[in-house]
Design a protein around this motif. Structure first.
Motif, PDB file in Angstrom:
ATOM      1  N   ASN A  23      -6.356  -9.976  -1.047  1.00 15.25           N
ATOM      2  CA  ASN A  23      -5.438 -10.518  -1.452  1.00 15.25           C
ATOM      3  C   ASN A  23      -4.477  -9.866  -1.751  1.00 15.25           C
ATOM      4  OD1 ASN A  23      -6.055  -8.718  -3.998  1.00 15.25           O
ATOM      5  ND2 ASN A  23      -6.700 -11.224  -5.099  1.00 15.25           N
ATOM      6  N   GLY A  24      -4.186  -8.412  -1.331  1.00 11.29           N
ATOM      7  CA  GLY A  24      -3.356  -7.569  -1.434  1.00 11.29           C
ATOM      8  C   GLY A  24      -3.507  -6.801  -3.149  1.00 11.29           C
ATOM      9  N   GLU A  25      -4.260  -6.499  -4.124  1.00 15.11           N
ATOM     10  CA  GLU A  25      -4.252  -6.327  -5.342  1.00 15.11           C
ATOM     11  C   GLU A  25      -4.578  -4.470  -4.620  1.00 15.11           C
ATOM     12  OE1 GLU A  25      -6.405  -6.710  -9.642  1.00 15.11           O
ATOM     13  OE2 GLU A  25      -6.078  -8.800  -8.309  1.00 15.11           O
ATOM     14  N   ALA A  66     -12.918  -5.108   5.880  1.00 15.46           N
ATOM     15  CA  ALA A  66     -12.450  -6.060   6.793  1.00 15.46           C
ATOM     16  C   ALA A  66     -11.473  -4.289   7.245  1.00 15.46           C
ATOM     17  CB  ALA A  66     -10.789  -6.674   6.305  1.00 15.46           C
ATOM     18  N   GLY A  67     -11.312  -3.209   7.184  1.00 17.08           N
ATOM     19  CA  GLY A  67     -10.868  -2.463   7.616  1.00 17.08           C
ATOM     20  C   GLY A  67     -10.063  -1.359   7.380  1.00 17.08           C
ATOM     21  N   VAL A  68      -9.641  -0.812   8.062  1.00 15.23           N
ATOM     22  CA  VAL A  68      -8.882   0.641   7.428  1.00 15.23           C
ATOM     23  C   VAL A  68      -7.199   0.710   8.054  1.00 15.23           C
ATOM     24  CG1 VAL A  68      -9.154   2.895   6.920  1.00 15.23           C
ATOM     25  CG2 VAL A  68     -11.095   2.071   7.135  1.00 15.23           C
ATOM     26  N   GLY A 299       7.390   2.908  -3.846  1.00  9.45           N
ATOM     27  CA  GLY A 299       7.789   4.868  -4.580  1.00  9.45           C
ATOM     28  C   GLY A 299       6.837   5.022  -3.157  1.00  9.45           C
ATOM     29  N   ASN A 300       5.724   5.955  -3.762  1.00  8.42           N
ATOM     30  CA  ASN A 300       5.146   6.706  -2.941  1.00  8.42           C
ATOM     31  C   ASN A 300       3.651   6.377  -2.525  1.00  8.42           C
ATOM     32  OD1 ASN A 300       6.685   9.547  -2.901  1.00  8.42           O
ATOM     33  ND2 ASN A 300       5.208  10.026  -4.843  1.00  8.42           N
ATOM     34  N   ASP A 301       3.783   4.912  -3.129  1.00 14.36           N
ATOM     35  CA  ASP A 301       2.246   4.180  -2.458  1.00 14.36           C
ATOM     36  C   ASP A 301       3.200   3.261  -1.257  1.00 14.36           C
ATOM     37  OD1 ASP A 301       1.154   4.806  -4.525  1.00 14.36           O
ATOM     38  OD2 ASP A 301       1.030   3.631  -5.397  1.00 14.36           O
ATOM     39  N   ALA A 302       4.175   3.251  -1.100  1.00 12.75           N
ATOM     40  CA  ALA A 302       4.531   2.412   0.039  1.00 12.75           C
ATOM     41  C   ALA A 302       4.004   2.070   1.508  1.00 12.75           C
ATOM     42  CB  ALA A 302       6.035   2.856   0.438  1.00 12.75           C
ATOM     43  N   GLY A 303       3.720   3.868   1.399  1.00 14.42           N
ATOM     44  CA  GLY A 303       2.612   3.806   2.894  1.00 14.42           C
ATOM     45  C   GLY A 303       1.508   3.461   2.968  1.00 14.42           C
ATOM     46  N   MET A 304       0.577   3.847   2.168  1.00 14.46           N
ATOM     47  CA  MET A 304      -0.446   2.730   2.008  1.00 14.46           C
ATOM     48  C   MET A 304      -0.743   1.311   1.849  1.00 14.46           C
ATOM     49  SD  MET A 304      -3.150   4.844  -1.059  1.00 14.46           S
ATOM     50  CE  MET A 304      -1.796   3.976  -2.432  1.00 14.46           C
ATOM     51  N   TYR A 305       0.784   0.914   1.132  1.00 14.57           N
ATOM     52  CA  TYR A 305       0.464  -1.046   1.091  1.00 14.57           C
ATOM     53  C   TYR A 305       0.113  -1.628   2.727  1.00 14.57           C
ATOM     54  CZ  TYR A 305       0.222  -2.328  -3.422  1.00 14.57           C
ATOM     55  OH  TYR A 305       0.221  -1.540  -4.653  1.00 14.57           O
ATOM     56  N   GLY A 306       1.524  -0.660   3.313  1.00 18.40           N
ATOM     57  CA  GLY A 306       1.485  -0.786   5.179  1.00 18.40           C
ATOM     58  C   GLY A 306       0.943  -0.332   5.714  1.00 18.40           C
ATOM     59  N   ALA A 307      -0.402   0.493   6.023  1.00 17.77           N
ATOM     60  CA  ALA A 307      -1.118   0.990   6.455  1.00 17.77           C
ATOM     61  C   ALA A 307      -2.518  -0.522   6.235  1.00 17.77           C
ATOM     62  CB  ALA A 307      -2.262   2.417   6.035  1.00 17.77           C
ATOM     63  N   VAL A 308      -3.049  -1.117   4.887  1.00 21.60           N
ATOM     64  CA  VAL A 308      -3.155  -1.715   4.535  1.00 21.60           C
ATOM     65  C   VAL A 308      -3.293  -2.809   5.264  1.00 21.60           C
ATOM     66  CG1 VAL A 308      -3.148  -2.542   2.675  1.00 21.60           C
ATOM     67  CG2 VAL A 308      -5.442  -2.380   3.346  1.00 21.60           C
ATOM     68  N   LYS A 309      -2.458  -3.106   5.035  1.00 24.90           N
ATOM     69  CA  LYS A 309      -1.788  -4.361   5.768  1.00 24.90           C
ATOM     70  C   LYS A 309      -1.646  -4.837   6.931  1.00 24.90           C
ATOM     71  CE  LYS A 309       0.963  -8.429   5.571  1.00 24.90           C
ATOM     72  NZ  LYS A 309       0.671  -9.997   5.236  1.00 24.90           N
ATOM     73  N   MET A 310      -1.612  -3.614   7.786  1.00 26.66           N
ATOM     74  CA  MET A 310      -1.932  -3.889   9.409  1.00 26.66           C
ATOM     75  C   MET A 310      -2.916  -4.519   9.327  1.00 26.66           C
ATOM     76  SD  MET A 310      -0.766  -0.522  10.889  1.00 26.66           S
ATOM     77  CE  MET A 310      -1.459   0.984  10.125  1.00 26.66           C
ATOM     78  N   VAL A 311      -4.510  -4.176   8.869  1.00 24.56           N
ATOM     79  CA  VAL A 311      -5.441  -5.201   8.827  1.00 24.56           C
ATOM     80  C   VAL A 311      -5.931  -6.144   8.075  1.00 24.56           C
ATOM     81  CG1 VAL A 311      -6.393  -2.426   9.522  1.00 24.56           C
ATOM     82  CG2 VAL A 311      -6.783  -2.695   7.486  1.00 24.56           C
ATOM     83  N   LEU A 312      -4.815  -6.518   7.444  1.00 27.00           N
ATOM     84  CA  LEU A 312      -5.496  -8.340   6.870  1.00 27.00           C
ATOM     85  C   LEU A 312      -4.946  -8.832   7.807  1.00 27.00           C
ATOM     86  CD1 LEU A 312      -4.301  -6.628   3.713  1.00 27.00           C
ATOM     87  CD2 LEU A 312      -6.665  -6.916   3.826  1.00 27.00           C
TER      88      LEU A 312
END
Length: 312
Positions: A23-25, A66-68, A299-312
């Motif tokens: 759910n994005g959390e 769901a993925g990495v 901030g520095n978490d943006a990359g993590m958020y974008g990376a996971v969004k690719m597999v959702l």
């Protein structure tokens, strides 16, 4: 529906990893060292081991993942293949395929780190509620990412969004870090702002609080500008004009809904945003004049958020 997914942000010093619910959390995040010895041959096995250990620790079956999603500081082709990453010692190889084999997880996607950050900001940051976003990262260099209809635009060679290497001043004599010259990065990065400040201080006899600063960096320039220092305001206006004009050119090609400004320089806040937007409006084609500007939020978490969004 599967419940979890991983977002992985590979940096030159550390790898940031997030366990997300679908759910994005963001449920948990942690870091491991980026071991670059052996041409970076230990990086992906270390990541896979960390993911597998976390699943074991939390007793999460792989069937629930769901993925990495992974971001890399280099150009990426087809959401899988790194096209050389000098910072990690990598050549050209299929990162996604390697991670699939190491983790036993079927869905793995890979993106350039700036593109992933742009996707993250579109999803849950400064570009939220928009589908067409350009993110500009102002740090030691200038990076960028382009999101079109909610998807990363990587380009034919993985170089889309490298706005820091736009030609903005044909008369420049000094070299950019890439080996060429006259690039946006030489003026709008933290390094470029400090260089411009030193040049103006040397050329001008005007009094300025910047003359008494031990560490003359971008923060010092913006802090002085906020206090009304005339020379600092001149530097800020120069940066805003250079960047705003460059973004006006981008809008003639892509025409985003919003520009999201991130990176260390963006901590200057509203004074930066207002100055860039003013010069953008002055230079932009009239149809693009209403483009929004926002500060990055993840901030520095943006990359993590974008990376996971690719597999959702």
């Amino acid at each position: 529906m599967k419940k979890y997914a991983f977002g992985v942000d590979i940096g030159g010093t550390t790898v940031k990893i997030g366990l997300f619910e679908t759910n994005g959390e963001l449920s948990q995040k942690w870091e491991i060292p980026t071991r670059k010895e052996g041409n970076g041959s230990k990086i992906l096995p270390d990541i896979a081991a960390s993911l597998n250990d976390k699943l074991k620790e939390l007793d999460i079956p792989k069937e629930e993942v769901a993925g990495v999603g992974i971001d890399v500081p280099g150009p990426i082709l087809d959401d899988e293949i790194v096209n050389r990453c000098v910072n990690l010692g990598w050549g050209v190889f299929n990162v996604a395929e390697k991670v699939r084999k190491l983790t036993g997880l079927d869905k793995v996607k890979v993106a350039n780190d700036a593109n992933a950050a742009a996707l993250g900001e579109m999803w849950q940051g400064g570009g939220e509620s928009h589908q067409n976003v350009v993110m500009v990262t102002l740090g030691t260099g200038v990076g960028g990412g382009i999101i079109s209809e909610g998807k990363i635009v990587a380009g034919a060679f993985g170089a889309s969004g490298e706005i820091g290497h736009m030609l903005v001043n044909k008369d420049e004599t000094q070299l950019c870090g890439c080996g060429k010259k006259s690039h946006l990065e030489q003026y709008a990065s933290a390094t470029g702002i400090a260089r411009k400040a030193k040049e103006l201080l040397a050329e001008s006899s005007e009094e300025s609080s910047l003359r008494g600063v031990d560490q003359l960096d971008a923060k010092a320039v913006f802090d002085a500008a906020k206090e009304g220092d005339k020379l600092a305001l001149e530097i800020v206006d120069f940066v805003g004009e250079t960047l705003g004009t460059a973004l006006a050119s981008i809008s003639c090609v892509f025409d985003p809904e919003v520009y999201v400004i991130g990176g260390g320089v963006s901590k200057a806040g509203q004074i930066l945003l207002d100055t860039v937007q003013k010069h953008f409006v002055d230079a932009a084609f009239h149809a693009s004049g209403g483009t929004e500007f926002a500060l990055a939020q993840l901030g520095n978490d943006a990359g993590m958020y974008g990376a996971v969004k690719m597999v959702l």
